[in-house]
Motif scaffolding. Structure first.
Motif, PDB file in Angstrom:
ATOM      1  N   UNK A 150       0.848  -1.200   0.000  1.00 17.57           N
ATOM      2  CA  UNK A 150       0.000   0.000   0.000  1.00 17.57           C
ATOM      3  C   UNK A 150       0.882   1.249   0.000  1.00 17.57           C
ATOM      4  N   UNK A 151       1.932   1.238   0.817  1.00 17.85           N
ATOM      5  CA  UNK A 151       2.823   2.399   0.885  1.00 17.85           C
ATOM      6  C   UNK A 151       3.578   2.603  -0.430  1.00 17.85           C
ATOM      7  N   UNK A 152       3.995   1.515  -1.056  1.00 22.68           N
ATOM      8  CA  UNK A 152       4.793   1.619  -2.270  1.00 22.68           C
ATOM      9  C   UNK A 152       3.964   1.897  -3.525  1.00 22.68           C
ATOM     10  N   UNK A 153       2.730   1.375  -3.594  1.00 29.59           N
ATOM     11  CA  UNK A 153       1.974   1.450  -4.853  1.00 29.59           C
ATOM     12  C   UNK A 153       0.575   2.041  -4.721  1.00 29.59           C
ATOM     13  N   UNK A 154       0.173   2.388  -3.512  1.00 32.05           N
ATOM     14  CA  UNK A 154      -1.180   2.907  -3.315  1.00 32.05           C
ATOM     15  C   UNK A 154      -1.448   4.221  -4.012  1.00 32.05           C
ATOM     16  N   UNK A 155      -0.504   5.137  -3.951  1.00 30.15           N
ATOM     17  CA  UNK A 155      -0.690   6.449  -4.580  1.00 30.15           C
ATOM     18  C   UNK A 155      -0.856   6.317  -6.090  1.00 30.15           C
ATOM     19  N   UNK A 156      -0.230   5.321  -6.678  1.00 27.79           N
ATOM     20  CA  UNK A 156      -0.349   5.094  -8.113  1.00 27.79           C
ATOM     21  C   UNK A 156      -1.503   4.185  -8.484  1.00 27.79           C
ATOM     22  N   UNK A 157      -2.290   3.794  -7.495  1.00 27.03           N
ATOM     23  CA  UNK A 157      -3.445   2.912  -7.693  1.00 27.03           C
ATOM     24  C   UNK A 157      -3.036   1.616  -8.405  1.00 27.03           C
ATOM     25  N   UNK A 214     -13.304   8.842  -9.840  1.00 30.93           N
ATOM     26  CA  UNK A 214     -12.685   8.280  -8.641  1.00 30.93           C
ATOM     27  C   UNK A 214     -12.232   6.850  -8.929  1.00 30.93           C
ATOM     28  N   UNK A 215     -11.008   6.528  -8.539  1.00 30.42           N
ATOM     29  CA  UNK A 215     -10.476   5.172  -8.713  1.00 30.42           C
ATOM     30  C   UNK A 215     -10.034   4.644  -7.355  1.00 30.42           C
ATOM     31  N   UNK A 216     -10.131   3.336  -7.173  1.00 34.76           N
ATOM     32  CA  UNK A 216      -9.687   2.719  -5.923  1.00 34.76           C
ATOM     33  C   UNK A 216      -8.186   2.457  -5.987  1.00 34.76           C
ATOM     34  N   UNK A 217      -7.510   2.601  -4.859  1.00 37.47           N
ATOM     35  CA  UNK A 217      -6.068   2.456  -4.800  1.00 37.47           C
ATOM     36  C   UNK A 217      -5.573   1.033  -5.048  1.00 37.47           C
TER      37      UNK A 217
END
Length: 195
Positions: free
Chosen positions: A75-82, A128-131
Motif C-alpha cells: 500500500x505504501x509503495x503502490x497505493x498512490x499510483x493505484x 474516482x479510482x480505488x487504490x
C-alpha cells in the motif's frame, strides 16, 4: 409473443437502475450507497467495499497468502499510483490466482450489501479510482446476477430477514463440542442486546 417481450421476461431483475445506466455509459468512478461502494472503470465493477464484509486485505492476510506487513508495504509503495494489486503480483508477494480469488470474493461479498434495497439515493463521483488498482473487472450484469443468487440462497435457507438484525441470545444449552478460541470470544459478547 414478440422477441422483445421474451427478452424482457428472461432478463435478470435490475438491482440498481443507476448502476445499469453507468455501465451503459461506460462510466468510471465510485457509486456510493448506504451499505457500500462500487468502483467502476469503463462501466465494469473493478472493486467493491462494505463495512459489513472483510476487505481484500483481510482475505489475503488472514488466509495466509500474505503477511500483514507485506500488505502495508505494498500500500505504501503502490497505493498512490493505484497499483497495489499489480505490485503484489509483480513483487512476488502474492500469486496472481490468489489475488484474483481474494479480490473477487471481496468484490462479490461487498456488492451483496452495497446493492441491498435502500431508501437513500445513491451518489456517483466520476473519475474516482480505488487504490487497489485493476485486478479483474466484472461486468455489472454478473455482479447483479451473483447478488440475486446469494439473496435467493439465503431466502431458501432462512426466509426471515429479522435474523440478520435481531439481538443475539444464548440458548442455555451446553455445547456438544469444544468451541474454538475465536468463536468463544464472539460467544462471550452475546448479551441479548448486540446484533
Amino acid at each position: 409473443m414478440t422477441a422483445a417481450a421474451l427478452a424482457d421476461e428472461t432478463a435478470a431483475p435490475v438491482l440498481s437502475p443507476m448502476l445499469q445506466r453507468l455501465a451503459a455509459e461506460r462510466a468510471t468512478g465510485a457509486l456510493m450507497r448506504d451499505r457500500g461502494t462500487l468502483y467502476l472503470a469503463d462501466g465494469k465493477v473493478v472493486h467493491a467495499e462494505s463495512p459489513a464484509t472483510p476487505g481484500i486485505d483481510v482475505l489475503l492476510t488472514r488466509g495466509g497468502a500474505l503477511r500483514r506487513e507485506g500488505w502495508w508495504d505494498a500500500v505504501a509503495e503502490a497505493g498512490a499510483g493505484q497499483r497495489v494489486g499489480r505490485h503484489l503480483v509483480d513483487s512476488g508477494r502474492v500469486p496472481g490466482g490468489a489475488l484474483e480469488l481474494c479480490h473477487l470474493g471481496a468484490l462479490y461479498d461487498a456488492a451483496f450489501f452495497a446493492l441491498a434495497p435502500t431508501r437513500t439515493p445513491a451518489r456517483f463521483r466520476y473519475g474516482v479510482a480505488h487504490w487497489i488498482g485493476p485486478v479483474r473487472p466484472v461486468p455489472v450484469d454478473a455482479v447483479q446476477r451473483e447478488t440475486l443468487r446469494r439473496r435467493e440462497l439465503l431466502d431458501r435457507i432462512w426466509p426471515d430477514a429479522a435474523v440478520d438484525t435481531a439481538p443475539l441470545t444464548r440458548t442455555g444449552r451446553p455445547s456438544d463440542a469444544p468451541v474454538p478460541v475465536g468463536r468463544g470470544r464472539v460467544l462471550e459478547r452475546v448479551d441479548g442486546v448486540r446484533t
